[in-house]
Every structure is written in structure tokens, then in C-alpha cells.
Scaffold this active site. Structure first.
Site, PDB file in Angstrom:
ATOM      1  N   GLY A  43       0.839  -1.197   0.000  1.00 40.24           N
ATOM      2  CA  GLY A  43       0.000   0.000   0.000  1.00 40.24           C
ATOM      3  C   GLY A  43       0.865   1.234   0.000  1.00 40.24           C
ATOM      4  CD  GLN A  48       3.368   5.708   2.702  1.00 45.06           C
ATOM      5  OE1 GLN A  48       2.425   5.217   2.093  1.00 45.06           O
ATOM      6  NE2 GLN A  48       4.262   4.988   3.349  1.00 45.06           N
ATOM      7  CB  CYS A  89       5.111   2.121   7.641  1.00 43.03           C
ATOM      8  SG  CYS A  89       4.676   3.649   6.804  1.00 43.03           S
ATOM      9  CG  LEU A  90       6.580   1.164   1.455  1.00 38.18           C
ATOM     10  CD1 LEU A  90       5.820   1.618   0.215  1.00 38.18           C
ATOM     11  CD2 LEU A  90       7.774   0.306   1.052  1.00 38.18           C
ATOM     12  CG  HIS A 132      -0.739   1.303   7.191  1.00 30.88           C
ATOM     13  ND1 HIS A 132       0.166   0.763   8.081  1.00 30.88           N
ATOM     14  CD2 HIS A 132      -0.033   2.144   6.413  1.00 30.88           C
ATOM     15  CE1 HIS A 132       1.370   1.280   7.852  1.00 30.88           C
ATOM     16  NE2 HIS A 132       1.274   2.122   6.837  1.00 30.88           N
ATOM     17  CD  GLU A 133      -1.572   2.457   2.593  1.00 25.92           C
ATOM     18  OE1 GLU A 133      -1.026   3.575   2.488  1.00 25.92           O
ATOM     19  OE2 GLU A 133      -0.933   1.434   2.885  1.00 25.92           O
ATOM     20  CG  HIS A 136       0.254   6.771   5.446  1.00 28.38           C
ATOM     21  ND1 HIS A 136       1.384   7.284   6.051  1.00 28.38           N
ATOM     22  CD2 HIS A 136       0.514   5.458   5.227  1.00 28.38           C
ATOM     23  CE1 HIS A 136       2.271   6.309   6.212  1.00 28.38           C
ATOM     24  NE2 HIS A 136       1.774   5.188   5.724  1.00 28.38           N
TER      25      HIS A 136
HETATM   26 ZN    ZN Z   1       2.670   3.383   5.866  1.00 30.67          ZN
END
Ligand code: ZN
Length: 180
Positions: A43, A48, A89-90, A132-133, A136
Site C-alpha cells: 500500500g 508518502q 510501513c515504507l 493504515h493508508e 496516512h
Molecule cells: Zn505506511
């Protein structure tokens, strides 16, 4: 398009709605999808990559493969019941932590044609990844679901990893880690 990592301040800002018919945002979503695959995530949300618009892309890499392009996503129902979710998480590479999330959710969003869509009663990884998204898009990270003390501990761990320069470049973050 660059991946922003903690503690970049853009990650803590709220996103604005996408105007219906804004094709530039759809183009952006497609670029984000390309990056999602390049970075082996499941995702990716617009903040991000430094864009404060309500756009997220998800591909859980499960069969059958589905790429969700979520424009202005909104959780319209959440179960009272919560469940443990082990997440990465990226924007916080190498960390994996377990938090609690709503077990089941219903999501309304616009797809890449600006058609209204509903995901009814999403569960498991899809439910957690959507939550999660959306975090963000609201300027939150998954570690914000932890207690103050646990969050501080995790941030320390992340800083240490970064100081020791053992953080891989984003390409090395494998989707086996399920980073989002
Ligand atoms: Zn994340």
C-alpha cells in the site's frame, strides 16, 4: 517521485479531497501504483510521496491480484471488535510492530473513473491495509496507535537503525514485510 521517511513533516499533515474529474490526480495515482510495485509495498498513500491529496493505492499481492486505486476513501462503518495487526510501513523501513485495529470495516471511495465504490465488510489484511493508508491521509502513522511509551521506544529503535546506516534503500524493503 521520492519516498518520504519518518520524521518528514509532510507525513504528519492532513490531505485535501481530490476534485471529481481531476485527471492529474488519476495520473498521480498511476505513478504511485508504479512506485508501489518498484518498492515492493502492498500500500502507498500520497503523503508518502509528498502529495497532500486523498489518494492511496493498494495491492495485497494475493491471488486474484487486485489493484485498488482509492480516491477520497472514507470508512463509513467499523466493527467494535478489534484485532492484532502486525504492520510495517515504507516510511519507517525495517520496523514491524503489532497494533490493534478494527477487525472489519466498510469503505466508500471513488475509483480511477471517479465512480463511487464500496468495499463491504473488509476483513483481515485488506481491512488493516485500508486503515493504515487512511491513517496516512489523515497525517497519522501506524505507530500512533501504540502507547506513548511503546511509540517512543519504537522511534528510538528506528533512529538507531538509521544512525547505524543499516537501513536499506527502499528497493530492499521486500513485500514479504508487507510494508504499506
Ligand atoms: Zn505506511
Amino acid at each position: 517521485m521520492e519516498l518520504l521517511q519518518y520524521p518528514n513533516p509532510t507525513l504528519f499533515r492532513k490531505c485535501a479531497d481530490v476534485a471529481v474529474g481531476d485527471l492529474a490526480s488519476i495520473e498521480l495515482a498511476h505513478e504511485m501504483a508504479a512506485k508501489l510495485y518498484e518498492w515492493n509495498g502492498i500500500g502507498l498513500a500520497a503523503p508518502q510521496v509528498g502529495i497532500l491529496k486523498k489518494i492511496a493505492v493498494i495491492d495485497l499481492r494475493e491471488e486474484p491480484r487486485v489493484l485498488y486505486v482509492l480516491i477520497n476513501p472514507r470508512i463509513t462503518w467499523r466493527s467494535v471488535e478489534v484485532e492484532e495487526s502486525n504492520e510495517g510501513c515504507l516510511s519507517l523501513p525495517l520496523l514491524r510492530e503489532t497494533i490493534f485495529r478494527h477487525k472489519t470495516i466498510t469503505l466508500e471511495y471513488l475509483d480511477e473513473n471517479f465512480s463511487p465504490k464500496v468495499i463491504q465488510r473488509a476483513e483481515g489484511l485488506l481491512s488493516f491495509c485500508i486503515q493504515h493508508e487512511i491513517d496516512h491521509l489523515n497525517g497519522h502513522l501506524f505507530i500512533d496507535h501504540m502507547s506513548k511509551l511503546a511509540r517512543a521506544r519504537v522511534v528510538q529503535k528506528f533512529k538507531k537503525l538509521r544512525e547505524e546506516s543499516v537501513l536499506p534503500n527502499t528497493k530492499a524493503v521486500s513485500h514479504e514485510n508487507g510494508a504499506q
